[in-house]
Design a protein around this motif. Structure first.
Motif, PDB file in Angstrom:
ATOM      1  N   LEU A 203       0.569  -1.229  -0.032  1.00 33.04           N
ATOM      2  CA  LEU A 203      -0.048   0.027  -0.130  1.00 33.04           C
ATOM      3  C   LEU A 203       1.022   1.179  -0.051  1.00 33.04           C
ATOM      4  CD1 LEU A 203      -2.766  -1.280   2.512  1.00 33.04           C
ATOM      5  CD2 LEU A 203      -3.037  -0.927   0.140  1.00 33.04           C
TER       6      LEU A 203
ATOM      7  N   TYR B 116      -3.890   2.532  -2.104  1.00 30.92           N
ATOM      8  CA  TYR B 116      -3.689   3.187  -0.798  1.00 30.92           C
ATOM      9  C   TYR B 116      -4.870   3.002   0.182  1.00 30.92           C
ATOM     10  CZ  TYR B 116      -7.050   6.944  -1.928  1.00 30.92           C
ATOM     11  OH  TYR B 116      -7.798   7.738  -2.188  1.00 30.92           O
ATOM     12  N   VAL B 117      -4.742   2.970   1.421  1.00 32.55           N
ATOM     13  CA  VAL B 117      -5.894   3.555   2.361  1.00 32.55           C
ATOM     14  C   VAL B 117      -5.412   4.970   2.842  1.00 32.55           C
ATOM     15  CG1 VAL B 117      -6.617   2.503   4.842  1.00 32.55           C
ATOM     16  CG2 VAL B 117      -5.669   1.014   3.140  1.00 32.55           C
ATOM     17  N   ASN B 118      -6.684   5.593   2.962  1.00 29.83           N
ATOM     18  CA  ASN B 118      -6.393   7.052   3.589  1.00 29.83           C
ATOM     19  C   ASN B 118      -5.579   6.881   4.914  1.00 29.83           C
ATOM     20  OD1 ASN B 118      -6.828   9.601   4.826  1.00 29.83           O
ATOM     21  ND2 ASN B 118      -8.318   9.729   3.085  1.00 29.83           N
TER      22      ASN B 118
ATOM     23  N   ASN C 241      -0.593  10.361   2.137  1.00 28.80           N
ATOM     24  CA  ASN C 241      -1.820  10.178   1.148  1.00 28.80           C
ATOM     25  C   ASN C 241      -1.099  10.590  -0.226  1.00 28.80           C
ATOM     26  OD1 ASN C 241      -3.777   9.329   2.669  1.00 28.80           O
ATOM     27  ND2 ASN C 241      -4.342  11.408   3.525  1.00 28.80           N
TER      28      ASN C 241
ATOM     29  N   SER D 229     -11.818  10.786   4.348  1.00 24.95           N
ATOM     30  CA  SER D 229     -12.266   9.399   4.680  1.00 24.95           C
ATOM     31  C   SER D 229     -13.336   9.307   5.750  1.00 24.95           C
ATOM     32  CB  SER D 229     -11.126   8.737   5.558  1.00 24.95           C
ATOM     33  OG  SER D 229     -11.639   7.589   6.212  1.00 24.95           O
TER      34      SER D 229
ATOM     35  N   ASP E  11     -14.075   6.655   7.390  1.00 25.41           N
ATOM     36  CA  ASP E  11     -14.100   5.776   8.309  1.00 25.41           C
ATOM     37  C   ASP E  11     -13.768   6.338   9.921  1.00 25.41           C
ATOM     38  OD1 ASP E  11     -11.739   3.706   6.199  1.00 25.41           O
ATOM     39  OD2 ASP E  11     -14.031   4.096   6.269  1.00 25.41           O
TER      40      ASP E  11
END
Length: 154
Positions: free
Chosen positions: A69, A131-133, A140, A149, A151
Motif C-alpha cells: 500500500l 492506498y488506504v487513507n 496520502n 475518509s 472511516d
C-alpha cells in the motif's frame, strides 16, 4: 521498475537492486565498525547506531514490499531515508571523535550515494492509487486529504 515476483505473485525484495545495495552497505558498515576499538566508549556507541541504521536499509525495503500500500510504502521509505542520512552523519561523527581509519569512510559515503539513486527510482515506482487513507495526512497520494475518509477507525 516493478519489483520481482515469485511464482505465487509475491514481491521478492532480495532481488531488488535497492535491497542488494542495502545489504552491501550493511556488510561495509560491519567491516568499518569492526575497526572501532571497544575501549573507546564514544566510538563504540556510534558503532551500534551505525549497524542499526545500516540494517534498516534492507529491513524497511522488505517491509515496504510486503505492505504494497502506498501509505505504508511511503512510511517505510521515510525510515530508510532517515537511516541513510543518519549513517552519513555517523561517518562525520567518527571523524570528529578520532576514528583512525577514516579513509574507509569514503567507500561508505559513495555506497550510500549509489543507494540514494536506486531509492529515488524505487519510490517513483510506488502505485499512488493503491492506498488506504492516512488519517494523519502524511502519506496520502497527491490530491487525497485526511478528511476525505468516512472511516472512524484509527
Amino acid at each position: 521498475m516493478l519489483p520481482p515476483k515469485d511464482d505465487e505473485g509475491f514481491s521478492v525484495p532480495e532481488q531488488l537492486p535497492l535491497y542488494r545495495k542495502g545489504k552491501e552497505i550493511y556488510h561495509l558498515t560491519k567491516k568499518i565498525s569492526g575497526l572501532i576499538e571497544e575501549e573507546d566508549e564514544v566510538l563504540s556507541s556510534l558503532k551500534e547506531y551505525m549497524l542499526l541504521d545500516a540494517s534498516l536499509l534492507t529491513v524497511k525495503v522488505a517491509g515496504a514490499e510486503a505492505a504494497d500500500l502506498f501509505d505504508l510504502r511511503m512510511e517505510n521509505a521515510t525510515f530508510i531515508r532517515k537511516a541513510a542520512q543518519d549513517l552519513l552523519s555517523h561517518c562525520s561523527s567518527l571523524e570528529m571523535f578520532g576514528f583512525k581509519d577514516v579513509y574507509y569512510l569514503h567507500l561508505l559515503r559513495d555506497a550510500i550515494d549509489e543507494y540514494r539513486i536506486l531509492f529515488i527510482e524505487w519510490v517513483q515506482g510506488f502505485d499512488p492509487w493503491n492506498y488506504v487513507n492516512d488519517r494523519w495526512g502524511l502519506f496520502n497520494p497527491p490530491g487525497v486529504q485526511a478528511q476525505d475518509s468516512d472511516d472512524d477507525a484509527f
